[in-house]
Design an enzyme around this catalytic site. Structure first.
Site, PDB file in Angstrom:
ATOM      1  N   SER A 271      54.782  41.158  38.887  1.00 55.43           N
ATOM      2  CA  SER A 271      53.420  41.248  39.406  1.00 55.43           C
ATOM      3  C   SER A 271      52.476  41.905  38.409  1.00 55.43           C
ATOM      4  CB  SER A 271      53.434  42.058  40.699  1.00 55.43           C
ATOM      5  OG  SER A 271      54.165  43.238  40.499  1.00 55.43           O
TER       6      SER A 271
ATOM      7  N   THR B 140      50.990  45.625  42.431  1.00 53.98           N
ATOM      8  CA  THR B 140      50.213  46.185  41.310  1.00 53.98           C
ATOM      9  C   THR B 140      50.756  47.563  40.939  1.00 53.98           C
ATOM     10  OG1 THR B 140      48.227  45.055  41.985  1.00 53.98           O
ATOM     11  CG2 THR B 140      47.891  47.086  40.753  1.00 53.98           C
TER      12      THR B 140
ATOM     13  N   THR C 187      47.579  44.472  36.859  1.00 56.28           N
ATOM     14  CA  THR C 187      48.251  43.510  37.728  1.00 56.28           C
ATOM     15  C   THR C 187      48.076  42.073  37.243  1.00 56.28           C
ATOM     16  OG1 THR C 187      48.455  42.847  40.066  1.00 56.28           O
ATOM     17  CG2 THR C 187      46.232  43.134  39.237  1.00 56.28           C
TER      18      THR C 187
ATOM     19  N   ARG D 121      40.515  33.488  40.052  1.00 55.85           N
ATOM     20  CA  ARG D 121      40.452  34.568  41.057  1.00 55.85           C
ATOM     21  C   ARG D 121      40.640  35.937  40.386  1.00 55.85           C
ATOM     22  NH1 ARG D 121      44.097  38.825  43.106  1.00 55.85           N
ATOM     23  NH2 ARG D 121      43.460  39.265  45.223  1.00 55.85           N
ATOM     24  N   VAL D 122      39.808  36.875  40.805  1.00 55.80           N
ATOM     25  CA  VAL D 122      39.936  38.263  40.350  1.00 55.80           C
ATOM     26  C   VAL D 122      40.095  39.129  41.596  1.00 55.80           C
ATOM     27  CG1 VAL D 122      38.648  40.183  39.308  1.00 55.80           C
ATOM     28  CG2 VAL D 122      38.630  37.939  38.205  1.00 55.80           C
ATOM     29  N   GLY D 123      41.023  40.049  41.562  1.00 52.64           N
ATOM     30  CA  GLY D 123      41.252  40.914  42.719  1.00 52.64           C
ATOM     31  C   GLY D 123      40.523  42.238  42.594  1.00 52.64           C
ATOM     32  N   ASP D 124      41.031  43.230  43.310  1.00 51.94           N
ATOM     33  CA  ASP D 124      40.406  44.558  43.320  1.00 51.94           C
ATOM     34  C   ASP D 124      40.770  45.400  42.099  1.00 51.94           C
ATOM     35  OD1 ASP D 124      43.110  44.526  44.349  1.00 51.94           O
ATOM     36  OD2 ASP D 124      42.841  46.651  44.808  1.00 51.94           O
TER      37      ASP D 124
ATOM     38  N   THR E 109      46.760  49.106  46.180  1.00 51.85           N
ATOM     39  CA  THR E 109      47.591  47.933  45.947  1.00 51.85           C
ATOM     40  C   THR E 109      47.588  47.138  47.252  1.00 51.85           C
ATOM     41  OG1 THR E 109      49.811  47.115  45.418  1.00 51.85           O
ATOM     42  CG2 THR E 109      49.699  49.288  46.413  1.00 51.85           C
ATOM     43  N   GLY E 110      47.824  45.843  47.136  1.00 53.23           N
ATOM     44  CA  GLY E 110      47.790  45.002  48.329  1.00 53.23           C
ATOM     45  C   GLY E 110      46.697  43.953  48.223  1.00 53.23           C
TER      46      GLY E 110
ATOM     47  N   GLY F 264      43.720  42.399  47.582  1.00 55.13           N
ATOM     48  CA  GLY F 264      42.537  42.872  46.864  1.00 55.13           C
ATOM     49  C   GLY F 264      41.222  42.520  47.528  1.00 55.13           C
TER      50      GLY F 264
HETATM   51  N1  ASP Z   1      45.703  44.261  44.603  1.00 53.10           N
HETATM   52  C1  ASP Z   1      46.256  43.171  43.839  1.00 53.10           C
HETATM   53  C2  ASP Z   1      45.314  41.995  43.882  1.00 53.10           C
HETATM   54  O1  ASP Z   1      44.752  41.729  44.928  1.00 53.10           O
HETATM   55  C3  ASP Z   1      47.598  42.726  44.290  1.00 53.10           C
HETATM   56  C4  ASP Z   1      48.569  43.784  44.745  1.00 53.10           C
HETATM   57  O2  ASP Z   1      48.415  44.955  44.512  1.00 53.10           O
HETATM   58  O3  ASP Z   1      49.556  43.468  45.411  1.00 53.10           O
HETATM   59  O4  ASP Z   1      45.196  41.325  42.893  1.00 53.10           O
END
Ligand code: ASP
Length: 316
Positions: free
Chosen positions: A78, A178, A196, A206-209, A229-230, A232
């Site tokens: 990841s 992450t 991540t 796509r861009v996450g948090d 994490t999780g 985003g």
């Molecule tokens: N937060 C990350 C994202 O959304 C993924 C993760 O932490 O599991 O890209």
């Protein structure tokens, strides 16, 4: 420390949440240095960070060194090299870093560079910008001497081919972890980093948090720091990490602040979200906190007593 006592010692009331705390008002941490990070890959990341912290190194150097460990590890699917690709089979990476002065750097949707966290730091240190993305970020990295490499391993290619055939749904909950890492050095300064490969098989682009300052990470050297994490998208919608730090400023304990930020997400999803978001938080006085929405979550904490994994249960 209990919330009420913290409020008393910092002379801030919940009725006056906009008052900034000063360093002198926060009880000093006698347990520093310490490093706190997400998931099981947090253990080797903490080890690398601790090497620096224990020799009186800076929190900033420590979080960068820590984040680089899973970035280089093909078994961390990841993060960085070996991270699961997007729907087109491309590994696109997001990262950010923030120091005790409030300086920060961030890189999003970068490809073919193994250590996006170091690119984020370079952006912070040698440019006038905070964030570079995509092709421009790659070009900047190459201009700064970063080597280009194919980040897709045989395993991650195989996993992507399987996904392409079956097109199964994936969420960060089941495919992603992450590495987010927070540290406090001997001087008491705070820093954080996040890196991540994001949501596996995501849309290209796509861009996450994780590269978004305030969402995936926030550091305020007067109060504390937080990382996520999780899923985003949900962290971005609630400016999660900034919110947790602001709640700590108002007197919430690190645990309470993480829980309150998650409760807002849970409420928006009719109290039954089917995804995961987790926060880790480190207050200036050394108290740590963590919370997650669903199932369980693990964070790694290293201090003078050792480096250990801790498991917590979800709020729902
Ligand atoms: N937060 C990350 C994202 O959304 C993924 C993760 O932490 O599991 O890209």
């Amino acid at each position: 420390m209990k919330r009420r006592k913290f409020i008393k010692t910092t002379a801030v009331s919940i009725a006056a949440p906009t008052i900034l705390l000063s360093n002198q008002n926060i009880p000093s941490n006698h347990n520093n240095p310490l490093v706190l990070s997400t998931w099981t890959h947090g253990l080797p990341a903490n080890k690398a960070a601790w090497k620096i912290l224990s020799k009186n190194g800076s929190a900033l150097d420590a979080v960068e060194a820590g984040a680089k460990v899973p970035e280089a590890d093909p078994k961390s699917t990841s993060v960085g090299y070996g991270g699961l690709p997007d729907e087109q089979g491309k590994v696109t990476l997001d990262a950010c870093i923030m120091d005790h002065t409030g300086n920060c750097g961030s890189v999003a949707f970068i490809q073919n560079i193994k250590h996006p966290i170091s690119v984020a730091r370079k952006i912070m240190e040698v440019t006038k910008h905070v964030m570079l993305v995509g092709e421009g970020a790659r070009q900047f990295a190459v201009s700064q001497g970063f080597e280009e490499t194919d980040l897709l391993t045989d395993e991650s290619r195989k996993a992507w081919k399987k996904w392409e055939k079956e097109q199964f749904q994936s969420t960060p909950h089941d495919t992603h972890d992450t590495i987010s890492i927070l540290a406090q050095d001997y001087k008491g300064n705070l820093a954080g980093a996040c890196t991540t490969s994001g949501w596996a098989y995501k849309l290209h682009g796509r861009v996450g948090d994780s590269p978004i300052i305030g969402a995936g990470l926030f550091v305020d050297n007067e109060i504390g720091c937080t990382a996520a994490t999780g899923l985003g998208e949900e962290v971005i919608k609630t400016t999660g990490s900034f919110l947790v730090v602001e709640l700590m400023r108002q007197g919430y304990s690190p645990n309470e602040a993480c829980e309150e930020a998650l409760k807002r997400i849970i409420k928006k999803h009719n109290r039954n979200p089917d995804f995961q978001v987790s926060y880790i938080a480190l207050r200036k006085d050394g108290e740590i906190g963590s919370a997650c929405i669903n199932g369980s979550f693990e964070y790694a904490l290293a201090n003078k007593k050792g480096n250990k994994l801790h498991k917590i249960k979800g709020l729902i």
